[in-house]
Write a protein that holds these residues in place. Sequence first.
Motif, PDB file in Angstrom:
ATOM      1  N   ALA A 117     -47.496 -44.094  -0.219  1.00 55.32           N
ATOM      2  CA  ALA A 117     -47.195 -42.926  -1.054  1.00 55.32           C
ATOM      3  C   ALA A 117     -47.097 -43.333  -2.527  1.00 55.32           C
ATOM      4  O   ALA A 117     -47.628 -42.653  -3.407  1.00 55.32           O
ATOM      5  CB  ALA A 117     -45.889 -42.280  -0.598  1.00 55.32           C
ATOM      6  N   LEU A 118     -46.424 -44.445  -2.818  1.00 56.90           N
ATOM      7  CA  LEU A 118     -46.310 -44.901  -4.196  1.00 56.90           C
ATOM      8  C   LEU A 118     -47.676 -45.315  -4.736  1.00 56.90           C
ATOM      9  O   LEU A 118     -48.016 -45.026  -5.890  1.00 56.90           O
ATOM     10  CB  LEU A 118     -45.329 -46.073  -4.287  1.00 56.90           C
ATOM     11  N   ALA A 119     -48.471 -45.974  -3.903  1.00 58.21           N
ATOM     12  CA  ALA A 119     -49.825 -46.346  -4.329  1.00 58.21           C
ATOM     13  C   ALA A 119     -50.660 -45.108  -4.626  1.00 58.21           C
ATOM     14  O   ALA A 119     -51.453 -45.092  -5.578  1.00 58.21           O
ATOM     15  CB  ALA A 119     -50.503 -47.196  -3.254  1.00 58.21           C
ATOM     16  N   ARG A 416     -38.846 -45.665  -2.862  1.00 60.21           N
ATOM     17  CA  ARG A 416     -38.358 -44.285  -2.985  1.00 60.21           C
ATOM     18  C   ARG A 416     -37.684 -44.054  -4.338  1.00 60.21           C
ATOM     19  O   ARG A 416     -37.789 -42.964  -4.921  1.00 60.21           O
ATOM     20  CB  ARG A 416     -37.388 -43.961  -1.842  1.00 60.21           C
ATOM     21  N   ALA A 417     -37.014 -45.058  -4.861  1.00 62.34           N
ATOM     22  CA  ALA A 417     -36.412 -44.932  -6.191  1.00 62.34           C
ATOM     23  C   ALA A 417     -37.491 -44.816  -7.261  1.00 62.34           C
ATOM     24  O   ALA A 417     -37.374 -44.025  -8.206  1.00 62.34           O
ATOM     25  CB  ALA A 417     -35.509 -46.136  -6.461  1.00 62.34           C
ATOM     26  N   LEU A 418     -38.547 -45.590  -7.121  1.00 58.88           N
ATOM     27  CA  LEU A 418     -39.645 -45.524  -8.091  1.00 58.88           C
ATOM     28  C   LEU A 418     -40.365 -44.176  -8.018  1.00 58.88           C
ATOM     29  O   LEU A 418     -40.783 -43.637  -9.047  1.00 58.88           O
ATOM     30  CB  LEU A 418     -40.625 -46.667  -7.840  1.00 58.88           C
ATOM     31  N   TRP A 422     -40.679 -41.692 -11.104  1.00 57.05           N
ATOM     32  CA  TRP A 422     -42.006 -41.195 -11.513  1.00 57.05           C
ATOM     33  C   TRP A 422     -41.999 -39.669 -11.605  1.00 57.05           C
ATOM     34  O   TRP A 422     -42.495 -39.095 -12.585  1.00 57.05           O
ATOM     35  CB  TRP A 422     -43.057 -41.669 -10.516  1.00 57.05           C
ATOM     36  N   ALA A 423     -41.455 -39.010 -10.590  1.00 57.29           N
ATOM     37  CA  ALA A 423     -41.437 -37.542 -10.582  1.00 57.29           C
ATOM     38  C   ALA A 423     -40.622 -37.000 -11.758  1.00 57.29           C
ATOM     39  O   ALA A 423     -41.029 -36.040 -12.428  1.00 57.29           O
ATOM     40  CB  ALA A 423     -40.857 -37.033  -9.259  1.00 57.29           C
ATOM     41  N   ALA A 424     -39.484 -37.619 -12.041  1.00 57.06           N
ATOM     42  CA  ALA A 424     -38.662 -37.163 -13.161  1.00 57.06           C
ATOM     43  C   ALA A 424     -39.389 -37.378 -14.482  1.00 57.06           C
ATOM     44  O   ALA A 424     -39.367 -36.499 -15.362  1.00 57.06           O
ATOM     45  CB  ALA A 424     -37.327 -37.917 -13.157  1.00 57.06           C
ATOM     46  N   LEU A 460     -36.861 -44.495 -15.980  1.00 60.67           N
ATOM     47  CA  LEU A 460     -36.096 -45.703 -15.660  1.00 60.67           C
ATOM     48  C   LEU A 460     -34.665 -45.372 -15.268  1.00 60.67           C
ATOM     49  O   LEU A 460     -34.098 -45.989 -14.348  1.00 60.67           O
ATOM     50  CB  LEU A 460     -36.116 -46.646 -16.860  1.00 60.67           C
ATOM     51  N   ALA A 461     -34.065 -44.390 -15.952  1.00 51.30           N
ATOM     52  CA  ALA A 461     -32.692 -44.011 -15.620  1.00 51.30           C
ATOM     53  C   ALA A 461     -32.596 -43.495 -14.189  1.00 51.30           C
ATOM     54  O   ALA A 461     -31.693 -43.885 -13.423  1.00 51.30           O
ATOM     55  CB  ALA A 461     -32.184 -42.953 -16.604  1.00 51.30           C
ATOM     56  N   VAL A 462     -33.530 -42.636 -13.809  1.00 43.76           N
ATOM     57  CA  VAL A 462     -33.531 -42.103 -12.440  1.00 43.76           C
ATOM     58  C   VAL A 462     -33.840 -43.207 -11.435  1.00 43.76           C
ATOM     59  O   VAL A 462     -33.226 -43.282 -10.358  1.00 43.76           O
ATOM     60  CB  VAL A 462     -34.549 -40.947 -12.327  1.00 43.76           C
TER      61      VAL A 462
END
Length: 483
Positions: A117-119, A416-418, A422-424, A460-462
Amino acid sequence: MAALAVVGGASLLAVAARRFHRTEDLPTLDGWALADRGLGPVWTWFLLGSTIFTAYTFIAVPGLVFATGAPAFFSLPYTVIICPLAFGLLPRLWAVAREHGHVTVADFVRGRYGSSALALVVALTGILATMPYLALQLVGIRAVLVAAGLPARSAAGDLVMVALFAGLAVATYQRGLRAPTVISAFKTAAVFGAAVVVLGFVLGKTGGPGEIFDAAAERGALLLTPAQQPAYATLALGSALALFMYPHVLTAGFAANSRDTLRRASVALPAWTAILAVFAFFGVAAYAAGVRPAPGGAEATVPLLVERVLPAPVAGLVFGALVVGGLVPAAVMSISAATSFVRNVYVEYFHPTATPKRQVRIAKAVSLTAKAGAIAFVFGLRDQDAINLQLLGGVWILQIFPAVVLGLAGRRPPHRALLAGWAAGMAGGTFAVVHAGFSPVVAIGPVGVYAGVVALVLNLAVTFAATALLVTTKNSPESGVNP
């Protein structure tokens, strides 16, 4: 005629790319998209410089200098920052890609985090950001052709544009990255030579640097006010970080034959920055030369300056050099977008057992489609639409920076954090740019800051907040995992 001769020479070189490295091996995506990862230091420098410094760069930067003055010079520190980034990041990414057979940066992300998913979001973000960038190469080429005498948005001009890209498309389809690699040597000589020739004529026709800077000073174009400094600094930094996330730049880097090759090429990249500084100076010189682009048409500043100060035959050669300047990045962009689609969408989700030969065939078809789409976009919409989308593309591509750069670290955030970061960043950056009327600078309190940097900070904060939450949840007693 002189311009056509220069472009014709470049086209012949592209066709001759078949002799650049002949092999009897079966076709592979490595061979087509990365020239078998076999480029030495000189060829890597040609290709990297020609890919990073696009035709639109040499048209847009002086146009922006003419229109806005000193703030537009952020492009010079931006391209200086590129060099240590290339020296530090590209060899490390290359080493991992070479060891594991990664062809795209999304492959790298897939391997480092184990997340398809991240890829996928990395690949799709790269493609989404690349397409308007590809269209802008056509916008730059069209500005040159109009100055060379072709009517704007006419059938004749459209046919010339299609013919130029048809030749490029055929060469790229057949030889992949080798075609723009060969043209990149021609582009380097043409653009560097054009800069020196135009500079000589400009200084001779305008009375020298004193007259030029006096004319610019009368317009107030040489001063950077304190209020503009935060925007200037963040534009330079954010643009440099974003550039190295674009698939076409990483494709050019992955094609090198060693880490040392990339370091040597990176050390020599400031020569391209020097040439960009000369073109930026042309934006200042346009004041003294009496150049007056149409309202909203500042990108025509250099073509109009060339037309005004150079004899017609010499101007034709310079126009040809600027057109060739757009062919290399356009080709590499289409190759990188096609490769990302094949590796990270087609093979990953539709045809996991696709043979290398089939992957190359699909990549070739997608590469042609990308070029055709860029042409249709430029013909069908206003130039400003392409500029606005490319502005958004720079903000978007910066949002994959954490996934890529943190992937080189020993301890990496959860995928999942990345994804949350990314979405934010994508949502926040898009809202900020659109809300500001498609301005790259948004107001943060009393100062202006590049929207891409604002979105990256949010990203980065999220990411770090989500990482802390996921780690805490994993180690909580309820999870059944001891700290």
